[in-house]
Design an enzyme around this catalytic site. Sequence first.
Site, short mmCIF file in Angstrom:
data_model
loop_
_atom_site.label_atom_id
_atom_site.label_comp_id
_atom_site.label_asym_id
_atom_site.label_seq_id
_atom_site.Cartn_x
_atom_site.Cartn_y
_atom_site.Cartn_z
N TYR A 143 -0.40 -8.22 16.26
CA TYR A 143 -0.40 -7.31 15.10
C TYR A 143 -1.61 -6.38 15.16
CZ TYR A 143 -1.02 -5.55 10.39
OH TYR A 143 -1.21 -4.72 9.32
N ILE A 149 0.83 -1.20 0.00
CA ILE A 149 0.00 0.00 0.00
C ILE A 149 0.87 1.25 0.00
CG2 ILE A 149 -1.62 1.34 1.41
CD1 ILE A 149 -2.88 -1.35 2.22
N LYS A 184 -1.62 -2.18 15.51
CA LYS A 184 -2.30 -1.24 14.61
C LYS A 184 -3.34 -0.41 15.37
CE LYS A 184 -1.43 -1.01 10.89
NZ LYS A 184 -0.35 -0.24 10.23
#
Length: 316
Positions: free
Chosen positions: A181, A32, A185
Amino acid sequence: MSSSSSTPPWNVHRLPRADGRVFLVTGGNAGIGYFVAEQLSGTGATVVLGSRNPAKAEVASASIRARLRGARVRSVRLDLADLSSLEATVESLGVERLDAVVHNAGVALDDPPREETVDGHELMFGTNHLGHFALTQWLMPLLSAAPAARVVTVGSFAAKSERLDLEDLQSRRDYQPKRAYGRSKLAQMHFGLELDRRLRAAGSRVSSVVVHPGGALDSLTPSRPPLHVRTTGARLGAAPAALLVQGKHAGAWPAVRAVLDPAVYGGRLWGPRVFGLRGEPRPEPLWNHLADTSVASRLWDASRDLADAVPGAIPG
Protein backbone atom coordinates in the site's frame (compact mmCIF):
# COMPACT_ATOMS: atom_id res chain seq x y z
CA MET A 1 1.57 30.19 -10.47
CA SER A 2 3.56 32.03 -7.83
CA SER A 3 2.49 33.68 -4.61
CA SER A 4 2.05 37.41 -4.31
CA SER A 5 2.01 39.88 -1.45
CA SER A 6 -1.50 40.84 -2.58
CA THR A 7 -2.79 37.27 -2.11
CA PRO A 8 -4.98 37.10 1.02
CA PRO A 9 -4.05 34.58 3.73
CA TRP A 10 -5.56 31.16 3.14
CA ASN A 11 -8.55 30.36 5.35
CA VAL A 12 -9.74 26.75 5.31
CA HIS A 13 -13.14 27.91 6.58
CA ARG A 14 -13.60 30.69 4.02
CA LEU A 15 -12.77 29.34 0.59
CA PRO A 16 -12.70 31.47 -2.57
CA ARG A 17 -15.58 31.21 -5.02
CA ALA A 18 -15.19 28.90 -8.01
CA ASP A 19 -18.46 29.44 -9.86
CA GLY A 20 -18.48 28.00 -13.35
CA ARG A 21 -15.59 25.61 -12.73
CA VAL A 22 -15.84 21.80 -12.83
CA PHE A 23 -13.95 19.48 -10.51
CA LEU A 24 -13.75 15.67 -10.46
CA VAL A 25 -12.96 13.89 -7.18
CA THR A 26 -12.15 10.20 -7.46
CA GLY A 27 -13.42 8.24 -4.49
CA GLY A 28 -15.56 11.23 -3.54
CA ASN A 29 -18.21 9.13 -1.85
CA ALA A 30 -16.36 8.40 1.40
CA GLY A 31 -13.51 9.36 3.72
CA ILE A 32 -11.20 12.20 2.77
CA GLY A 33 -12.59 12.24 -0.76
CA TYR A 34 -16.06 12.99 0.56
CA PHE A 35 -14.81 16.00 2.52
CA VAL A 36 -12.81 17.25 -0.47
CA ALA A 37 -16.04 17.11 -2.48
CA GLU A 38 -18.11 18.72 0.27
CA GLN A 39 -15.70 21.60 0.73
CA LEU A 40 -15.33 22.22 -3.00
CA SER A 41 -19.12 22.13 -3.38
CA GLY A 42 -19.37 25.13 -1.09
CA THR A 43 -17.51 27.29 -3.61
CA GLY A 44 -20.21 27.27 -6.29
CA ALA A 45 -18.29 24.88 -8.55
CA THR A 46 -19.77 21.77 -10.14
CA VAL A 47 -18.31 18.78 -8.34
CA VAL A 48 -18.42 15.30 -9.84
CA LEU A 49 -17.91 12.29 -7.58
CA GLY A 50 -16.14 9.37 -9.24
CA SER A 51 -17.20 6.15 -7.52
CA ARG A 52 -17.37 2.41 -8.19
CA ASN A 53 -20.70 2.24 -6.38
CA PRO A 54 -23.47 4.51 -7.77
CA ALA A 55 -25.68 3.96 -4.73
CA LYS A 56 -22.97 5.10 -2.31
CA ALA A 57 -22.19 8.06 -4.55
CA GLU A 58 -25.82 9.14 -4.47
CA VAL A 59 -25.89 8.95 -0.66
CA ALA A 60 -22.77 11.14 -0.54
CA SER A 61 -24.29 13.59 -3.05
CA ALA A 62 -27.48 13.78 -0.98
CA SER A 63 -25.44 14.48 2.15
CA ILE A 64 -23.66 17.37 0.43
CA ARG A 65 -26.91 18.81 -0.91
CA ALA A 66 -28.49 18.61 2.54
CA ARG A 67 -25.63 20.62 4.07
CA LEU A 68 -25.10 23.06 1.20
CA ARG A 69 -28.24 24.41 -0.38
CA GLY A 70 -27.86 24.75 -4.13
CA ALA A 71 -24.74 22.56 -4.29
CA ARG A 72 -23.94 21.45 -7.84
CA VAL A 73 -22.88 17.87 -7.22
CA ARG A 74 -23.36 14.70 -9.24
CA SER A 75 -21.57 11.42 -9.82
CA VAL A 76 -20.16 9.13 -12.51
CA ARG A 77 -19.29 5.48 -12.24
CA LEU A 78 -15.52 5.07 -11.97
CA ASP A 79 -13.66 1.79 -11.55
CA LEU A 80 -9.93 2.42 -11.48
CA ALA A 81 -9.29 -1.32 -11.26
CA ASP A 82 -10.71 -1.77 -14.78
CA LEU A 83 -8.58 0.25 -17.18
CA SER A 84 -10.78 -0.57 -20.17
CA SER A 85 -13.71 1.24 -18.53
CA LEU A 86 -12.01 4.61 -18.12
CA GLU A 87 -12.65 5.99 -21.61
CA ALA A 88 -16.40 5.53 -21.12
CA THR A 89 -16.20 7.15 -17.68
CA VAL A 90 -14.57 10.26 -19.12
CA GLU A 91 -17.14 10.41 -21.91
CA SER A 92 -19.92 10.21 -19.30
CA LEU A 93 -18.68 13.40 -17.64
CA GLY A 94 -20.44 15.31 -20.38
CA VAL A 95 -18.36 18.46 -20.00
CA GLU A 96 -16.29 20.52 -22.42
CA ARG A 97 -13.51 21.17 -19.94
CA LEU A 98 -12.30 20.07 -16.51
CA ASP A 99 -10.69 22.58 -14.17
CA ALA A 100 -9.25 20.04 -11.75
CA VAL A 101 -9.18 16.37 -10.92
CA VAL A 102 -8.37 15.16 -7.40
CA HIS A 103 -6.84 11.69 -7.54
CA ASN A 104 -8.03 10.48 -4.15
CA ALA A 105 -9.62 7.04 -4.61
CA GLY A 106 -7.74 4.00 -3.46
CA VAL A 107 -7.84 0.62 -1.81
CA ALA A 108 -5.89 -0.71 1.16
CA LEU A 109 -5.69 -4.39 2.05
CA ASP A 110 -4.88 -5.58 5.54
CA ASP A 111 -5.19 -9.32 4.92
CA PRO A 112 -2.18 -11.24 3.58
CA PRO A 113 -3.59 -12.64 0.30
CA ARG A 114 -2.42 -10.81 -2.80
CA GLU A 115 -5.28 -9.78 -5.11
CA GLU A 116 -5.33 -8.60 -8.70
CA THR A 117 -7.39 -6.25 -10.84
CA VAL A 118 -9.30 -7.46 -13.90
CA ASP A 119 -6.21 -6.45 -15.90
CA GLY A 120 -3.95 -8.73 -13.85
CA HIS A 121 -2.22 -6.02 -11.82
CA GLU A 122 -1.66 -6.19 -8.05
CA LEU A 123 -4.81 -4.60 -6.69
CA MET A 124 -3.39 -1.67 -4.71
CA PHE A 125 -0.73 -0.73 -7.26
CA GLY A 126 -3.16 -1.27 -10.13
CA THR A 127 -5.95 0.80 -8.58
CA ASN A 128 -4.17 3.51 -6.65
CA HIS A 129 -1.45 4.23 -9.19
CA LEU A 130 -2.06 2.68 -12.60
CA GLY A 131 -5.76 3.54 -12.58
CA HIS A 132 -5.05 7.20 -11.93
CA PHE A 133 -2.16 7.19 -14.40
CA ALA A 134 -4.47 5.94 -17.17
CA LEU A 135 -7.38 8.16 -16.11
CA THR A 136 -5.17 11.23 -16.44
CA GLN A 137 -4.36 10.26 -20.01
CA TRP A 138 -8.06 10.15 -20.92
CA LEU A 139 -8.79 13.39 -19.05
CA MET A 140 -5.97 15.40 -20.60
CA PRO A 141 -8.02 16.87 -23.49
CA LEU A 142 -10.60 18.17 -21.00
CA LEU A 143 -7.91 19.49 -18.65
CA SER A 144 -6.09 21.18 -21.53
CA ALA A 145 -9.33 22.92 -22.53
CA ALA A 146 -9.45 24.77 -19.18
CA PRO A 147 -7.52 28.04 -18.64
CA ALA A 148 -5.26 26.63 -15.91
CA ALA A 149 -6.32 23.15 -14.86
CA ARG A 150 -4.77 21.18 -12.02
CA VAL A 151 -4.14 17.52 -11.38
CA VAL A 152 -4.03 17.00 -7.61
CA THR A 153 -2.67 13.66 -6.45
CA VAL A 154 -3.41 12.60 -2.87
CA GLY A 155 -0.48 10.62 -1.52
CA SER A 156 0.05 9.32 1.98
CA PHE A 157 2.39 9.73 4.93
CA ALA A 158 2.72 5.93 4.67
CA ALA A 159 4.83 6.50 1.55
CA LYS A 160 7.49 8.44 3.43
CA SER A 161 9.20 5.33 4.77
CA GLU A 162 8.84 3.26 1.59
CA ARG A 163 11.00 2.90 -1.50
CA LEU A 164 9.92 1.55 -4.88
CA ASP A 165 11.27 -1.74 -6.17
CA LEU A 166 11.26 -1.00 -9.88
CA GLU A 167 12.00 -4.64 -10.61
CA ASP A 168 8.92 -5.80 -8.68
CA LEU A 169 6.28 -3.07 -8.93
CA GLN A 170 3.55 -5.73 -8.76
CA SER A 171 4.85 -7.24 -5.48
CA ARG A 172 4.99 -10.72 -6.98
CA ARG A 173 8.18 -11.82 -5.24
CA ASP A 174 7.48 -10.65 -1.71
CA TYR A 175 3.97 -9.40 -1.01
CA GLN A 176 3.39 -7.56 2.27
CA PRO A 177 0.07 -5.66 2.34
CA LYS A 178 1.10 -2.57 4.30
CA ARG A 179 4.31 -2.20 2.34
CA ALA A 180 2.49 -2.71 -0.96
CA TYR A 181 0.00 0.00 0.00
CA GLY A 182 2.74 2.45 0.96
CA ARG A 183 4.56 1.77 -2.30
CA SER A 184 1.39 2.25 -4.34
CA LYS A 185 0.94 5.68 -2.75
CA LEU A 186 4.61 6.49 -3.31
CA ALA A 187 4.16 5.59 -6.97
CA GLN A 188 1.22 7.99 -7.14
CA MET A 189 3.32 10.78 -5.67
CA HIS A 190 6.21 10.13 -8.05
CA PHE A 191 3.70 10.23 -10.90
CA GLY A 192 2.25 13.56 -9.80
CA LEU A 193 5.68 15.18 -9.70
CA GLU A 194 6.89 13.62 -12.95
CA LEU A 195 3.65 14.67 -14.64
CA ASP A 196 4.31 18.30 -13.76
CA ARG A 197 7.87 18.12 -15.09
CA ARG A 198 6.61 16.78 -18.41
CA LEU A 199 3.78 19.30 -18.62
CA ARG A 200 6.22 22.17 -17.97
CA ALA A 201 8.60 20.88 -20.63
CA ALA A 202 5.72 20.77 -23.12
CA GLY A 203 4.56 24.30 -22.27
CA SER A 204 1.19 23.07 -21.03
CA ARG A 205 -1.16 25.25 -18.97
CA VAL A 206 -2.07 22.20 -16.87
CA SER A 207 -0.14 21.81 -13.61
CA SER A 208 0.23 18.88 -11.23
CA VAL A 209 0.44 19.13 -7.44
CA VAL A 210 1.02 16.39 -4.86
CA VAL A 211 -0.57 16.50 -1.40
CA HIS A 212 -0.91 14.24 1.59
CA PRO A 213 -3.46 14.39 4.44
CA GLY A 214 -1.15 13.69 7.36
CA GLY A 215 -2.76 11.56 10.05
CA ALA A 216 -6.51 11.42 9.48
CA LEU A 217 -8.67 9.24 11.75
CA ASP A 218 -12.37 8.34 11.59
CA SER A 219 -12.63 8.87 15.36
CA LEU A 220 -11.69 12.54 14.93
CA THR A 221 -13.95 13.07 11.91
CA PRO A 222 -17.30 14.86 12.35
CA SER A 223 -20.40 12.81 11.67
CA ARG A 224 -22.02 12.78 8.25
CA PRO A 225 -24.85 10.28 8.71
CA PRO A 226 -25.43 7.83 7.17
CA LEU A 227 -21.95 7.98 5.61
CA HIS A 228 -20.11 8.27 8.91
CA VAL A 229 -21.39 8.44 12.49
CA ARG A 230 -18.97 9.29 15.27
CA THR A 231 -20.13 8.11 18.67
CA THR A 232 -19.50 10.03 21.87
CA GLY A 233 -17.30 7.18 23.06
CA ALA A 234 -15.17 7.32 19.94
CA ARG A 235 -14.83 11.09 20.22
CA LEU A 236 -13.74 10.95 23.85
CA GLY A 237 -11.43 8.00 23.28
CA ALA A 238 -9.67 9.79 20.44
CA ALA A 239 -9.18 13.06 22.33
CA PRO A 240 -5.50 12.39 23.22
CA ALA A 241 -4.74 11.54 19.59
CA ALA A 242 -5.98 14.99 18.53
CA LEU A 243 -2.70 16.41 19.83
CA LEU A 244 -0.88 14.67 16.98
CA VAL A 245 -3.38 13.87 14.22
CA GLN A 246 -6.75 15.07 12.93
CA GLY A 247 -10.01 14.04 11.31
CA LYS A 248 -10.62 13.35 7.65
CA HIS A 249 -12.36 16.69 7.19
CA ALA A 250 -9.03 18.36 7.98
CA GLY A 251 -7.13 15.75 5.98
CA ALA A 252 -8.98 17.13 2.95
CA TRP A 253 -7.57 20.65 3.40
CA PRO A 254 -4.30 20.23 1.44
CA ALA A 255 -6.14 18.85 -1.60
CA VAL A 256 -8.77 21.59 -1.48
CA ARG A 257 -6.13 24.28 -1.29
CA ALA A 258 -4.20 22.68 -4.15
CA VAL A 259 -7.34 22.93 -6.30
CA LEU A 260 -8.37 26.47 -5.39
CA ASP A 261 -5.46 28.61 -4.23
CA PRO A 262 -3.95 30.77 -7.01
CA ALA A 263 -0.69 30.86 -5.03
CA VAL A 264 -0.21 27.08 -5.44
CA TYR A 265 1.92 26.00 -8.37
CA GLY A 266 2.89 22.66 -9.84
CA GLY A 267 5.64 20.31 -8.80
CA ARG A 268 5.22 20.98 -5.08
CA LEU A 269 4.26 18.84 -2.09
CA TRP A 270 1.61 20.11 0.34
CA GLY A 271 0.67 18.65 3.71
CA PRO A 272 -0.50 19.62 7.21
CA ARG A 273 1.45 22.33 9.01
CA VAL A 274 2.26 20.54 12.30
CA PHE A 275 4.93 17.86 11.76
CA GLY A 276 3.19 16.93 8.53
CA LEU A 277 0.47 15.27 10.59
CA ARG A 278 -2.14 17.85 11.50
CA GLY A 279 -3.11 21.48 11.01
CA GLU A 280 -3.71 23.82 8.10
CA PRO A 281 -2.08 23.07 4.73
CA ARG A 282 1.35 24.37 3.79
CA PRO A 283 4.04 23.56 1.22
CA GLU A 284 6.76 21.30 2.53
CA PRO A 285 10.14 20.23 1.15
CA LEU A 286 10.07 17.21 -1.11
CA TRP A 287 10.99 14.04 0.73
CA ASN A 288 14.47 12.99 -0.35
CA HIS A 289 13.35 9.89 -2.25
CA LEU A 290 10.56 11.83 -4.00
CA ALA A 291 13.20 14.16 -5.44
CA ASP A 292 14.82 11.28 -7.35
CA THR A 293 13.79 12.10 -10.92
CA SER A 294 15.46 8.99 -12.35
CA VAL A 295 13.16 6.73 -10.34
CA ALA A 296 10.14 8.79 -11.39
CA SER A 297 11.12 8.61 -15.05
CA ARG A 298 11.61 4.84 -14.97
CA LEU A 299 8.32 4.41 -13.14
CA TRP A 300 6.61 6.54 -15.81
CA ASP A 301 7.92 4.33 -18.62
CA ALA A 302 6.89 1.16 -16.79
CA SER A 303 3.45 2.55 -16.00
CA ARG A 304 2.88 3.60 -19.60
CA ASP A 305 3.54 0.02 -20.71
CA LEU A 306 1.49 -1.61 -17.95
CA ALA A 307 -1.49 0.70 -18.33
CA ASP A 308 -1.44 0.61 -22.14
CA ALA A 309 -1.69 4.40 -21.96
CA VAL A 310 -3.26 6.53 -24.64
CA PRO A 311 -0.40 7.43 -27.00
CA GLY A 312 0.48 11.11 -26.98
CA ALA A 313 -2.14 12.15 -24.43
CA ILE A 314 0.55 13.31 -22.00
CA PRO A 315 3.97 14.49 -23.23
CA GLY A 316 6.63 11.81 -22.93
